[in-house]
Design an enzyme around this catalytic site. Structure first.
Site, mmCIF file in Angstrom:
data_model
loop_
_atom_site.group_PDB
_atom_site.id
_atom_site.type_symbol
_atom_site.label_atom_id
_atom_site.label_comp_id
_atom_site.label_asym_id
_atom_site.label_seq_id
_atom_site.Cartn_x
_atom_site.Cartn_y
_atom_site.Cartn_z
ATOM 1 N NE ARG A 138 28.849 39.798 33.101
ATOM 2 C CZ ARG A 138 29.861 38.698 32.491
ATOM 3 N NH1 ARG A 138 29.719 38.080 30.875
ATOM 4 N NH2 ARG A 138 30.303 37.582 32.730
ATOM 5 C CB SER A 196 50.237 48.757 38.536
ATOM 6 O OG SER A 196 51.677 47.847 39.752
ATOM 7 C CG HIS A 212 54.651 47.060 36.550
ATOM 8 N ND1 HIS A 212 53.630 46.392 37.008
ATOM 9 C CD2 HIS A 212 54.906 48.088 37.440
ATOM 10 C CE1 HIS A 212 53.460 46.404 38.597
ATOM 11 N NE2 HIS A 212 54.444 47.373 38.869
ATOM 12 C CD GLU A 219 54.214 42.239 40.269
ATOM 13 O OE1 GLU A 219 53.260 41.343 40.606
ATOM 14 O OE2 GLU A 219 53.514 43.889 39.801
ATOM 15 C CE LYS A 257 45.070 36.791 38.737
ATOM 16 N NZ LYS A 257 43.914 38.311 38.387
#
Length: 482
Positions: free
Chosen positions: A34, A129, A186, A190, A260
């Site tokens: 962008r 990942s 996953h 982790e 996150k």
């Protein structure tokens, strides 16, 4: 400008490295960002001398692609993905493919798969990942979505993915949001692995009073055995790293872990499906607690500390901590696989759990020797009810159990928080227990809410209600299951 095999939108670290990886494998890539200055900078810098093409608009990007056109989004999950999809739709036609390679929530991928199918466009939600290094040299890729898209992207994805024993760490996962669901699990595992390693570190440092250098040597040694993995390897490297003053850098890092959201998504999905994802849940909550740094400091000044007397042979207890970490890791993966199995049942997916282990053996953050053992377990019994029931893992847990209990006892006795290790042990003890005290809980529910109960001497599913006080009457609440 035409004839590119794939277009890639988003030139942050992952996008740039995936583009370079594709170019290395002979695929012609057209890229767009962008902020178009970033396109020019990429072409003049990391992509100089490659066959990568730059575009300064979405229309220019799409025009550069051969049919059927394939466009991969490497942008922030959420609104940005939807915005780019809406902008691409008028530029694409039936049979073209949009790929979301970000950390999107799986319901969004299900929604996008179905909405784009109505327009004749194929959607792939691909979990990727491996971080910067994996993207550049071979990640683990977990694609799902519209099955008609897989033959169109398979050659690219399996070429750029990591390979272990000649097998690509990329297989078709399933329809709709299945790919991003497996990536979510996953990431939850982790979280669990990282928390377990941190707890092992704390037990050695605060329980055994080992130095950073001594702990570093332990992790380096562990990486040559059953715990061989990417996260154990980088832990040894982290503990070896020195700051500019020559002191261990780890001692200068604030004890506040960020997140996150993918671990939280996994825990929420487990609650929705009724799966006891206890270790991963504790790992998420441990990060939440770590973020409360100022409050923890204040609490440390006023709350009592009681440490039980604990004599330990450091060498022997390092082995106990190893066993606790290893056994807890087995439980973490068992819980993750329980969650995937239940999600497949709930959403009508046909997940090959052995293939999931293959995808995670290389490239990804949780890659480890351990995953080959999981693949072998599902090769022995594709219908395996739970990893804990596999003969190999039963034997490993039997060997580790005594040390696991000793390490957990040390943590509790010395007041060292080890929520992942202790919750894993509680899960194991609960899972192997033929009769839990849930009978009392159900009796309590029937007492105060007339929620009914089943009897051990009646047919399964038959419900009973007792008038515990003599004044409640025969009316019962509607039964339901979580």
């Amino acid at each position: 400008m035409a004839g590119a095999d794939i277009g890639l939108i988003g030139l942050a670290v992952m996008g740039q490295n995936l583009a370079l990886n594709m170019d290395d494998h002979g695929f012609r890539v057209a890229v767009y960002n962008r902020t178009t200055d970033k396109v020019d900078g990429f072409l003049a810098g990391p992509a100089a001398g490659t066959q990568i093409l730059g575009a300064h608009s979405l229309a220019e990007l799409v025009a550069a692609l051969s049919l059927p056109r394939k466009v991969m989004l490497m942008v922030r999950a959420g609104e940005a993905v939807d915005a780019f999809i809406e902008a691409l739709i008028p530029l694409l036609g039936p049979g073209d493919v949009i790929i979301d390679g970000g950390n999107s929530h799986f319901p969004d991928s299900t929604r996008r798969t179905q909405a784009l199918a109505e327009r004749g466009i194929l959607f792939v939600g691909a979990g990727v990942s491996g971080g910067e290094e994996g993207a550049r040299h071979g990640p683990s890729i977990m694609p799902g979505g519209n099955p008609a898209a897989w033959p169109l992207v398979q050659d690219i994805f399996q070429a750029i993915a990591a390979h272990v024993d000649g097998i690509p760490c990329c297989h078709w996962v399933g329809p709709d949001g299945a790919g991003h669901y497996v990536k979510m699990v996953h990431n939850g595992i982790e979280y669990g692995d990282m928390q377990l390693i941190a707890e092992a570190y704390a037990l050695m440092r605060d329980g055994l009073n080992l130095s950073v250098d001594e702990i570093q040597a332990v992790f380096a040694r562990w990486n040559n055995g059953a715990l061989d993995s990417y996260l154990i390897d980088i832990t040894a490297q982290i503990l070896k790293f020195r700051d500019i003053d020559g002191e261990p850098l780890i001692d200068k890092i604030q004890d506040k872990a960020a997140q996150k959201g993918t671990g939280k998504w996994a825990a929420v999905s487990a609650l929705d499906l009724g799966i006891p994802l206890t270790l991963i849940g504790e790992a998420v909550f441990a990060r939440c607690l770590s973020a409360m740094k100022d409050e923890r400091v204040r609490a440390s000044l006023i709350l009592p500390e009681e440490r039980l007397s604990f004599k330990a042979d450091p060498e022997a207890f390092v082995h106990h901590i190893h066993d606790a970490l290893y056994a807890s890791k087995i439980c973490s993966y068992a819980q993750g696989y329980m969650l995937m199995r239940e999600a497949a049942r709930e959403y009508g997916w046909r997940l090959d759990l052995g293939d999931v282990a293959l995808m995670w053996r290389g490239g990804c953050i949780i890659r480890s020797r351990f995953l080959s053992d999981i693949k072998a377990a599902y090769d022995r019994d594709p219908a395996l009810e739970n990893l804990l029931q596999d003969s190999f893992f039963r034997g490993e847990l039997d060997t580790a159990l005594r040390g696991w209990r000793k390490a957990a006892a040390m943590a509790v006795g010395l007041g060292i928080p080890a929520p992942a290790i202790t919750s894993a042990l509680a899960f194991f003890d609960g899972y192997r227990c033929a009769r839990l005290p849930a009978d009392l809980i159900q009796a309590q529910r029937d007492f105060f809410g007339a929620h009914t109960y089943e009897r051990v001497d009646a047919e399964p599913g038959e419900r009973f209600h007792t008038d515990w006080t003599g004044s409640g009457g025969p009316a019962a609440s509607t039964a339901y299951e979580v």
